[in-house]
Design a protein around this motif. Structure first.
Motif, short mmCIF file in Angstrom:
data_model
loop_
_atom_site.label_atom_id
_atom_site.label_comp_id
_atom_site.label_asym_id
_atom_site.label_seq_id
_atom_site.Cartn_x
_atom_site.Cartn_y
_atom_site.Cartn_z
N TRP A 66 42.95 35.13 71.62
CA TRP A 66 44.22 34.74 71.01
C TRP A 66 44.76 35.86 70.12
CZ3 TRP A 66 43.96 32.27 65.74
CH2 TRP A 66 45.23 32.01 65.25
N GLN A 67 43.92 36.39 69.24
CA GLN A 67 44.40 37.41 68.31
C GLN A 67 44.20 38.84 68.82
OE1 GLN A 67 43.79 37.23 64.22
NE2 GLN A 67 44.64 35.20 64.06
N ARG A 68 43.44 38.99 69.90
CA ARG A 68 43.20 40.31 70.49
C ARG A 68 42.59 41.29 69.49
NH1 ARG A 68 48.05 38.41 71.87
NH2 ARG A 68 48.36 37.73 74.00
N ARG A 69 41.74 40.79 68.60
CA ARG A 69 40.99 41.63 67.67
C ARG A 69 39.55 41.17 67.77
NH1 ARG A 69 42.60 40.99 61.89
NH2 ARG A 69 42.72 38.76 62.27
N ARG A 73 35.38 39.77 63.37
CA ARG A 73 36.20 40.18 62.23
C ARG A 73 37.12 39.04 61.82
NH1 ARG A 73 40.07 45.03 63.25
NH2 ARG A 73 41.79 44.10 62.11
N MET A 245 39.90 25.94 59.79
CA MET A 245 41.20 26.08 60.46
C MET A 245 41.05 26.98 61.67
SD MET A 245 44.42 25.31 59.73
CE MET A 245 46.07 25.92 59.49
N LYS A 249 41.98 26.32 65.58
CA LYS A 249 42.89 27.19 66.32
C LYS A 249 42.20 27.79 67.55
CE LYS A 249 45.92 28.70 62.60
NZ LYS A 249 46.19 29.87 61.75
N TRP A 254 42.03 27.98 73.42
CA TRP A 254 41.02 28.25 74.44
C TRP A 254 40.38 29.61 74.24
CZ3 TRP A 254 40.09 23.92 76.86
CH2 TRP A 254 41.11 22.97 76.86
N PRO B 75 51.55 33.38 64.76
CA PRO B 75 51.56 34.21 65.96
C PRO B 75 50.27 35.01 66.07
CG PRO B 75 53.12 35.06 64.33
CD PRO B 75 52.56 33.79 63.77
N ALA B 76 49.93 35.40 67.30
CA ALA B 76 48.71 36.17 67.50
C ALA B 76 48.98 37.65 67.26
CB ALA B 76 48.21 35.97 68.92
N THR B 77 50.25 38.03 67.38
CA THR B 77 50.56 39.45 67.38
C THR B 77 52.02 39.65 66.98
OG1 THR B 77 50.86 41.35 68.85
CG2 THR B 77 51.03 39.19 69.85
N ASP B 83 53.17 38.60 73.84
CA ASP B 83 53.15 37.14 73.90
C ASP B 83 54.53 36.60 74.22
OD1 ASP B 83 50.93 35.55 73.75
OD2 ASP B 83 50.63 35.90 71.62
N VAL B 214 49.98 45.87 66.97
CA VAL B 214 49.97 44.42 66.77
C VAL B 214 50.39 44.04 65.34
CG1 VAL B 214 48.32 42.53 66.54
CG2 VAL B 214 48.26 43.98 68.53
N ARG B 230 47.21 37.21 56.68
CA ARG B 230 46.65 36.47 57.81
C ARG B 230 46.41 35.01 57.44
NH1 ARG B 230 46.31 38.62 63.13
NH2 ARG B 230 46.30 40.86 62.92
#
Lengths: 292, 536
Positions: A66-69, A73, A245, A249, A254, B75-77, B83, B214, B230
């Motif tokens: 989801w966050q691509r990190r 972390r 949380m 999320k 997923w 949002p993720a990014t 997205d 990002v 965040r």
């Protein structure tokens, strides 16, 4: 450890095709194929597991989908926020519960005792979700005393901490009361009184110290429960960016790497809390102290 | 040893508690209070809005406050190509500009970074760019930025979820520093509207920051990215060098408030000025609200190839059996439109104004069923819950209405992953499934290709309805807009008469707003803060 990894792996791969879940519903077939390759989902299951296990042992859960990190972390970033909230709530619970419980035990059967029992029962049985929204409705939306949500100054901490504190407060107060009642009936208390010690000293030093192990055990357990589950609901209601949380999320999105990372981080935190509780027993019971 | 150990333990415990309290209180001083100007949040919140409400003192222009937008998910990014997320666009639509933008309630285009555009030849669209525009990092905007941006979003490996808005576009070529050509595979009539979904990014910056793009967005827009706390909020500040008229509102705070009731109360507590995705029932509890017909169309996809359902009279009967008025008024508190027998509305090119919704008529439904020889065969209906506004209630209500008309429908509401699996399973398609389709570029082809063409990933048809595939394919590349739209009008008429769906509703987007805000929502849900003002 191996079995834990297998369970986590199987569970997170049971949800159906994650690619269809992650992409928008109107995505093209080639987009789906591309993503399947990028995530390594086109490879044999055994290879996927080998890869997952070897990286997970080294603390690498891969990137959050989801966050691509890095998932770890993201999980670790939110942990201090939860500790802040849980710490405040726990402190509040103990500070309220212990004196209430002690007083209720000393004045057993009095109005104060009845009020304490009622409060404790109320605390234990009120759903935090409802309580949080009620507090918010009255103190924020109507009276404008506190901000409704988010994390910021001390102001932001008050409502979620009070909401979260109610349950452990109730249970610890009940525990303190019954542990104190047990101790006050013991012979050493009668002896101490016979020696002419002041009632305050009998209660606060002799009885409370002996009741402490039971109280600390209960409190430690409550602390673990706060970390592991209760906080998630409160964090959701108050938009508190904690690890509970994050779990919600992760499920919503997923995001299985993030889910794996948050679960492992939470589990480690609880182990640490339990260790601290066990170590603290020696403060109250000389028999547990090391002979060395 | 035991005493030393004991001391150590006590000190340790005190330290742990100290750290917990320290972080709890220490936050106070360093907390970014993006949303409030005053130093003490409590009094700031109590008094500022009161001054507003009494209307005694109009907000002076110079000290206008930042606008706070609340939405349900973080949002993720902030990489706008990574997205397809309306929540992300609350921030990115204000940081980035596109070449063109659609009007608030139609698909007519207005120039932004492009000043004009025309069709050079069937496969080339030429865009003339605005000169003297600078990115937030001082780099100039020119044709190279457009070429770079388009290349980035079309990159197969990058796999942008927005890719299907750019169907048929091959590449961009810089003709002159401020003229760019868009090359398409075949004739592509919708290139300009497609490009409204391409925020222009700064090439050097994107290459320099790599994966960090990002959280480091650089555009040409009216607001600059300031910080992202965040889990809590994203803060933007005004771009003082904006190429167009300087916006009045000095900053934007985008807050993430997942719980709907909390979002409502944050609005009542004057912490937020625009709350997105509000439920229609809470309209009366909001200080003020606005709604606009949205871009989602709910419909039930029917398996038109199942033996009993092959007869179109059964599918017509299903459409007659559903009381759309009741759904709109009782379930959505009136905040929805009844889909006029097509998954489209008047703002969309190719909308057929002659089509009317199937009226609610149980007698007619029963008669059609009888004519078709329906003997109570069971249809499996897969509903959804928790995905779209009131989807669970909608599934249940429709199932009841169908049952009341004598159609044997068995409703199942599985969890989401199972729904997705069912939706894409065309080898063994389910009889009925609740869907909600959106159409962001207003192109009828988007709906037709996906849901009526046999090659669509979630199509009703497995076998070609005679000629349908060819009509859809040919019309996709029709450059004569009038002719193209006429074909869609005819197609909708055909699909209304022989319906592959039960047409349901087009729900409104409901926003909670501060009554002192001058703002109109857009059908594409973008919030352009530069167009918003505080009422004086």
């Amino acid at each position: 450890m191996a079995s834990a990894l297998i369970v986590v792996f199987i569970l997170t791969h049971m949800v159906g095709d994650p690619v269809d879940l992650l992409l928008p519903l109107d995505a093209h077939q080639e987009q789906a194929d591309q993503m399947r390759i990028a995530l390594g989902l086109d490879r044999p299951l055994w290879e996927q597991f080998k890869d997952f296990a070897s990286r997970a042992i080294r603390g690498d859960f891969g990137n959050s989908l989801w966050q691509r990190r890095p998932a770890l972390r993201v999980a670790l970033e939110s942990l201090p926020n939860t500790m802040k909230l849980v710490g405040a709530a726990f402190l509040l619970a103990v500070v309220m519960a212990v004196p209430l419980g002690v007083l209720a035990a000393v004045k057993q059967g009095s109005t104060l005792d009845k009020i304490t029992s009622l409060l404790a029962l109320q605390g234990v049985s009120t759903p935090p979700f409802w309580l949080g929204l009620m507090l918010m409705m009255i103190l924020s939306a109507k009276l404008h005393w506190f901000p409704t949500s988010g994390m910021g100054g001390f102001q932001h901490l008050v409502l979620p901490a009070v909401t979260l504190a109610m349950r452990p407060m109730g249970r610890i107060a009940q525990m303190v009361r019954s542990a104190m009642l047990d101790q006050l009936g013991e012979l050493y208390v009668t002896t101490a009184r016979a020696k002419g010690l002041s009632e305050t000293r009998v209660v606060m030093v002799h009885a409370l110290k002996n009741a402490a192990i039971a109280i600390v055990t209960m409190a430690g357990w409550e602390l673990g429960r706060l970390m592991a589950g209760y906080s998630a609901v409160v964090e959701w209601v108050f938009s508190w960016p904690g690890i509970g949380m994050m779990v919600v999320k992760a499920i919503d999105n997923w995001d299985f790497p993030l889910l794996q990372a948050t679960v492992v981080v939470t589990a480690l935190t609880i182990s640490l809390v339990n260790l601290l509780v066990d170590l603290s027993y020696s403060l109250f019971d000389p028999r547990i102290r090391s002979e060395n | 040893m035991s005493i030393a150990y004991r001391k150590f333990l006590v000190i340790g415990l005190i330290l742990v508690l100290g750290v917990v309290m320290g972080t709890a209180c220490g936050q106070k001083a360093t907390a970014p209070e993006g949303g409030e100007k005053s130093s003490t949040p409590a009094t700031g919140k109590k008094e500022e809005p009161k001054a507003d409400k009494q209307g005694a003192k109009p907000v002076p222009k110079a000290s206008a406050k930042p606008l706070v937008i609340a939405m349900g998910a973080e949002p993720a990014t902030l990489d706008p190509y990574a997205d397809n997320d309306g929540n992300m666009r609350n921030a990115t639509a204000n940081i980035f500009d596109s070449l063109v933008v659609a009007e608030a309630q139609s698909f007519n285009l207005k120039p932004v970074l492009a000043t004009r555009w025309e069709n050079e030849d069937p496969t080339t669209w030429r865009f003339w760019l605005r000169q003297g525009v600078k990115f937030h990092n001082g780099e100039p905007f020119n044709a190279d930025a457009v070429v770079f941006s388009l290349k980035r979003i079309l990159n197969k490996e990058y796999n942008s979820p927005l890719l299907n808005f750019f169907d048929g576009i091959l590449e961009a070529k810089a003709v002159e520093p401020y003229v760019v050509d868009i090359i398409t595979k075949g004739p592509n009539p919708l290139v300009p509207i497609r490009l409204s979904w391409l925020p222009i990014m700064e090439p050097k910056h994107v290459q320099a920051v790599g994966a960090d793009v990002v959280e480091k967005p650089i555009g040409t827009g009216p607001y600059k990215f300031k910080q992202w706390n965040r889990g809590t909020q994203i803060v933007l500040e005004r771009n003082e060098d904006y190429w167009d008229e300087k916006p009045e509102i000095p900053g934007v705070v985008v807050k993430f408030i997942a719980e709907n009731s909390t979002r409502l109360m944050a609005l009542q507590n004057n912490e937020v000025h625009i709350a997105r995705d509000m439920s229609p029932e809470v309209k009366s509890q909001m200080p003020a609200w606005k709604d606009i017909s949205g871009m989602e169309f709910s419909a039930i996809r029917l398996n038109a190839e199942r033996r009993e359902m092959k007869d179109k009279r059964i599918r017509q009967a299903m459409n007659y059996a559903v009381n759309k008025e009741a759904l709109r008024d009782k379930l959505f508190n009136g905040s929805a439109k009844i889909t006029p027998c097509q998954q489209s509305k008047s703002a969309y090119p190719g909308f057929n104004p002659d089509l009317k919704p199937y009226p609610f008529d149980v007698a007619k439904a029963k008669q059609l069923l009888q004519e078709a020889g329906y003997k109570g065969e069971k249809f499996e209906f897969v509903g959804a819950r928790g995905r779209w506004l009131k989807d669970g209630e909608l599934s249940e209500a429709v199932a009841k209405m169908l049952n009341d008309a004598g159609i044997n429908v068995e409703l199942k509401i599985p969890e989401w992953s199972k729904w997705v699996e069912t939706y894409f399973n065309l080898k063994n398609p389910v009889d009925m499934i609740l869907t909600s389709n959106s159409n962001e570029i207003g192109d009828q082809d988007l709906i037709m290709s996906k849901f009526a063409h046999t090659a669509g990933r979630s199509s009703t048809y497995h076998d070609d309805v005679p000629g349908l595939d060819k009509i859809i394919d040919d019309n996709r590349y029709e450059l004569n807009i009038d002719k193209r739209n006429q074909v869609y009008r005819d197609l909708w008429a055909q699909l209304c008469e022989d319906p592959p769906w039960i047409f349901l509703l087009n729900p409104d987007d409901v926003y909670g707003v501060d009554p002192f805000l001058e703002w109109e929502p857009r059908q594409d849900q973008l919030i352009f803060v530069k167009d918003i003002q505080w009422k004086s």
